[in-house]
Design an enzyme around this catalytic site. Sequence first.
Site, PDB file in Angstrom:
ATOM      1  NE  ARG A 196      11.295  -3.209   1.652  1.00 20.67           N
ATOM      2  CZ  ARG A 196      12.318  -2.336   0.750  1.00 20.67           C
ATOM      3  NH1 ARG A 196      11.956  -1.062   1.023  1.00 20.67           N
ATOM      4  NH2 ARG A 196      12.524  -2.603  -0.270  1.00 20.67           N
ATOM      5  CB  CYS A 238      -0.830  -0.329   0.791  1.00 25.34           C
ATOM      6  SG  CYS A 238      -0.275   0.152   2.999  1.00 25.34           S
ATOM      7  CB  ALA A 244       4.057  -0.443   2.608  1.00 26.42           C
ATOM      8  CG  HIS A 293       7.882   4.903  -3.906  1.00 26.86           C
ATOM      9  ND1 HIS A 293       7.866   4.154  -4.697  1.00 26.86           N
ATOM     10  CD2 HIS A 293       7.600   3.920  -2.362  1.00 26.86           C
ATOM     11  CE1 HIS A 293       7.976   2.373  -4.941  1.00 26.86           C
ATOM     12  NE2 HIS A 293       8.059   2.597  -3.105  1.00 26.86           N
TER      13      HIS A 293
HETATM   14  S1  SF4 Z   1      -1.272  -1.114   6.343  1.00 28.11           S
HETATM   15 FE1  SF4 Z   1      -2.943   0.064   6.945  1.00 28.11          FE
HETATM   16  S2  SF4 Z   1      -1.902   1.636   5.832  1.00 28.11           S
HETATM   17 FE2  SF4 Z   1      -1.559   0.278   4.640  1.00 28.11          FE
HETATM   18  S3  SF4 Z   1      -3.879  -0.559   3.527  1.00 28.11           S
HETATM   19 FE3  SF4 Z   1      -3.378  -1.901   5.089  1.00 28.11          FE
HETATM   20  S4  SF4 Z   1      -4.767  -0.396   6.793  1.00 28.11           S
HETATM   21 FE4  SF4 Z   1      -4.467   1.157   4.968  1.00 28.11          FE
END
Ligand code: SF4
Length: 545
Positions: A96, A62, A65, A196
């Site tokens: 990572r 996502c 991330a 990013h």
């Molecule tokens: S990890 Fe957190 S920020 Fe990323 S899609 Fe899931 S709920 Fe949303």
Amino acid sequence: MEKKPELKPEEAAMELVACFPAKVARKRSKQIVINEVGPEEQVPEVMANVRTIPGIITMRGCSYAGCKGVVLGPTRDILQITHGPIGCGFYSWATRRNQTRPATGEDTNFMPYALSTDMQEEQIIFGGEKKLKKAIEEAIALFNPKAIGIFSTCPVGLIGDDVHSVAREMEAKYPGINIFGFSCEGYKGVSQSAGHHVANNKVFTDVVGLIDEPKEGKYKVNLLGEYNIGGDAFEIERIFEKAGLTLHSSFSGNSVYEEFASAHTADLNVVMCHRSINYLAEMMEKKYGIPWFKVNFIGAEASAKSLRKIAEYYGDKELMDKVEEVIAEEMKEVARVRDDVASRCAGKTAMMFVGGSRAHHYQDIFKEIGMKTIAAGYEFAHRDDYEGRKVIPSIKVDADSRNIEELKVTADPEKYRDRLTEADRKRLGDEFKFKNYEGMMPDMDPKTLVIDDLNHHEMEVLIEKFHPDIFCAGVKEKYVVQKYGIPMKQLHSYDYGGPYAGFQGAINFYRDIDKMINTKVWSLVKAPWDDSPELTATYACDQAV
Ligand code: SF4
């Protein structure tokens, strides 16, 4: 599993989408192309940076991330607070293998920590800003950081918490600390690529340019898009030092706040991962006059080529000679191991689906030991990462891309300095291309498969049809691939290996691949679903009444 007869790529492309409904198959077909390199590196158009179809198991991460995990995660002295539920913070914590090396045991290193506001239902209903302020105060009392980054997750965006106003308020309360927020909610883009871009924008506006103190040393270079997985940045730093280059900063592997803040004083930006950081390179060029070009330190040949290009940029005879000396010295051991490994690996095949530059970079190093990449693709790339930056003007901006702010950048009246004189430009000539990236496809063989945003179903079809000798991707794919009896190398985290960058890294990689491919253990693996599929069902209409 038995080797299947060779399948024509056209047939494979059709087979990959055969089980999808017609509409889905049509869309996926635009993301699956058979490579063909024409004159002037013209390649077929690939659809990229579009939403994954709901219900398909993607390899993507996502936006949060991409921002917190990828770009900011590897810095060691910017305290990072995830504003959201604990799951997001845990997900981005030390998975990572970014390494860092403080000068002494007493130096700040926040990398082992994962700070989160741990939002509960109460905050989702009544708002979480109060809890965020409390978390910042608690973190300052405990760690006394010089900078704090706040990272927004999905619930934060959905309920409307304003992390930027919280950052401003807390900065006024603690004037010695640079506090800034990132609007990197997970849903912000189609993949981690959006995160990013958000990270690049904020680091550019709130950190770069704050300290005008240049680093000591000649030939000052910023290394952009190198995240020090498994110690890659350490190896590149070793080579730079040996060649007499000064690594001013690395964005963001093994980095510290001051290096970001003074990065505008360097002479040159070189870019490893094009997708995750080209925005910062572009903006630094416009505002401060720092030229940039793409490099690749994965593979010994690629490392030598990149070093030569940097030396050529400076045009200093002494530096160019030193670089040649370093390459000659390092290549002796590289050649010995490479030839030995190639005697067992030549002719084998690889597939790789990872990142926004890695699936390109690692094709070079596989080539060095005689291996051929038969299918490759990215999780979060845009068309220019595949086809080259020449296609940028023809890329249509859609609603998802518009979600991310494009900063209007102009030359800084005081800090802009043109690094290249007319004489330099003449010396470097038209062949020396700045701000250019040819993309992955021009480097791939004709008739190889290029697949954007690969999913698990398509991965299984590829494995069953082509039976590659090695598959490279991330942890979500790892165990399925291994159960097929195929060795699987994670190229996000390197499993437990690395460094793989530079000359020593190339040697490590050759040896690791040799061990993985040439062990007999994979032929003994029997996939559990061959004998007993876990899920079995019959249609109700087929059941006897
Ligand atoms: S990890 Fe957190 S920020 Fe990323 S899609 Fe899931 S709920 Fe949303």
